[in-house]
Design an enzyme around this catalytic site. Sequence first.
Site, short mmCIF file in Angstrom:
data_model
loop_
_atom_site.label_atom_id
_atom_site.label_comp_id
_atom_site.label_asym_id
_atom_site.label_seq_id
_atom_site.Cartn_x
_atom_site.Cartn_y
_atom_site.Cartn_z
CE LYS A 57 -2.15 -1.39 3.74
NZ LYS A 57 -1.71 -2.78 3.82
CD GLN A 94 -2.62 -2.79 10.83
OE1 GLN A 94 -3.58 -2.08 11.03
NE2 GLN A 94 -1.41 -2.42 11.16
P1 IMP Z 1 -1.22 -6.68 16.12
O1 IMP Z 1 -1.85 -5.74 15.18
O2 IMP Z 1 0.21 -6.33 16.47
O3 IMP Z 1 -2.04 -6.92 17.35
O4 IMP Z 1 -1.11 -8.12 15.41
C1 IMP Z 1 -2.27 -8.88 15.07
C2 IMP Z 1 -2.08 -9.59 13.73
O5 IMP Z 1 -2.02 -8.62 12.70
C3 IMP Z 1 -0.78 -10.40 13.62
O6 IMP Z 1 -1.02 -11.52 12.80
C4 IMP Z 1 0.15 -9.45 12.91
O7 IMP Z 1 1.19 -10.12 12.22
C5 IMP Z 1 -0.81 -8.76 11.97
N1 IMP Z 1 -0.38 -7.42 11.56
C6 IMP Z 1 -0.43 -6.29 12.27
N2 IMP Z 1 0.02 -5.25 11.55
C7 IMP Z 1 0.35 -5.74 10.35
C8 IMP Z 1 0.83 -5.14 9.14
O8 IMP Z 1 1.05 -3.93 9.03
N3 IMP Z 1 1.04 -6.00 8.10
C9 IMP Z 1 0.77 -7.34 8.18
N4 IMP Z 1 0.31 -7.93 9.27
C10 IMP Z 1 0.09 -7.14 10.34
#
Ligand code: IMP
Length: 426
Positions: free
Chosen positions: A16, A224
């Site tokens: 992105k 994300q």
């Molecule tokens: P959190 O957002 O750190 O709580 O992670 C939750 C899930 O989202 C995990 O599987 C992370 O690897 C994924 N995740 C969070 N941010 C990103 C991103 O920017 N890119 C890809 N995966 C993400």
Amino acid sequence: MPNTVLIGAQWGDEGKGKVIDVMTEEVDLVVRYQGGNNAGHTVEIGDEKYVLHLIPSGILHDGKLCIIGNGVVVDPSALKKEIEDLEERKFQMQGRLFVSDRAHVVFPYHRELDIAREKPSAEGETIGTTKRGIGPAYGDKSSRRGLRMGDMLDTQVFLELVKARIEENNRILVALGAEALDASAVLSPLREAAEFLRPYIVDTLPMLNDAVAAGKSILFEGAQGTMLDIDFGTYPYVTSSNATAGGACTGSGVPPHRIDRVVAVVKAYTTRVGEGPFPTELEDDVGAHLSREGHEFGATTGRPRRCGWFDAVVARYSAALNGADYWAITKLDVLDQLETIKICVAYECDGERVENMPGDVRRFGRCVPIYEEVPGWKSSTTTVTRYEDLPANARAYVERLSELTGVAVGLLSVGPQRSSTLRIAL
Ligand code: IMP
């Protein structure tokens, strides 16, 4: 340019940052509306590489205003560092970057709680989070135990409130088998960050309202991806915010009817970081090839990304949920050397053909892809600048993705540089 929401249609990391960077040329404001420094947007300009976690990548363009909206959770020390790094690289920050006073703060105890709950020995399943404290910070927001960026403006009161919360969270940390935080070690960098960030914290709503009224164009930068959305992703293996297009309204305060279109970014294949089902995952040489050619390591944590074929079920689901007007397809060049390419067109699950994304993650985990195989093009596409000049099989692949998902292709990316972008309808 019409007001545009740009989202990730898979599990994040769709590229992105680069698409936003290309589209920013034509907008006045760029707004981040969800997530926090769990995101990592990589942008390459000439020989320079930038990895941004909280600040919209629009900051790399002179004269563009960037807003961190109310829906974002902000780690003040991380934001301070990101601003300082950009200042060092000669970017003007003050007067260009604005942080909503309603955005919630991520505190060190959120990070420690995230780490403690992600320990393999912790109760319940681990998610594979980025350990940036995102889940606990959004949890406090929903529980009405959070503090917001605006609270930092009255530093003394703010620090008192934080102190009380450290004590409360220390009890939880100890119960989880983690160490209690030393309040003074937390408060001192927070005081510094609060002073540093003061000029950036404002009520961003009047700015956005005025911009809309003046006919300025806004790009809403999603972080994300759809499959990590707290409501529509593969719960519980998701992040804690709405990464789908609807999040742009609640996370910025701009009403839905002021948004003109949605651009959804998809990789020409699929990747995922962290735990959770991933039907088209390849744990073989082809997966290793995609990982190597696509440099598939997380921009935030450096973790290797799991790689697999393009999943049209996921893409159709994303297109519908986000109201995608166009695809921006990235990393087509990563497929350049493959003999044949597979596309998942549906799943087989519990003895039946499944065309739609199951809501239950366990059922999703039992889905086996039904593939269609198409020939590769076995030649480099990275220097191609016009769609018509792509190899015929590459065009056929792109057109098949569009046909299977019912969404037109607006932009194609064939390399990390700005110049490796084919603008078709965007
Ligand atoms: P959190 O957002 O750190 O709580 O992670 C939750 C899930 O989202 C995990 O599987 C992370 O690897 C994924 N995740 C969070 N941010 C990103 C991103 O920017 N890119 C890809 N995966 C993400």
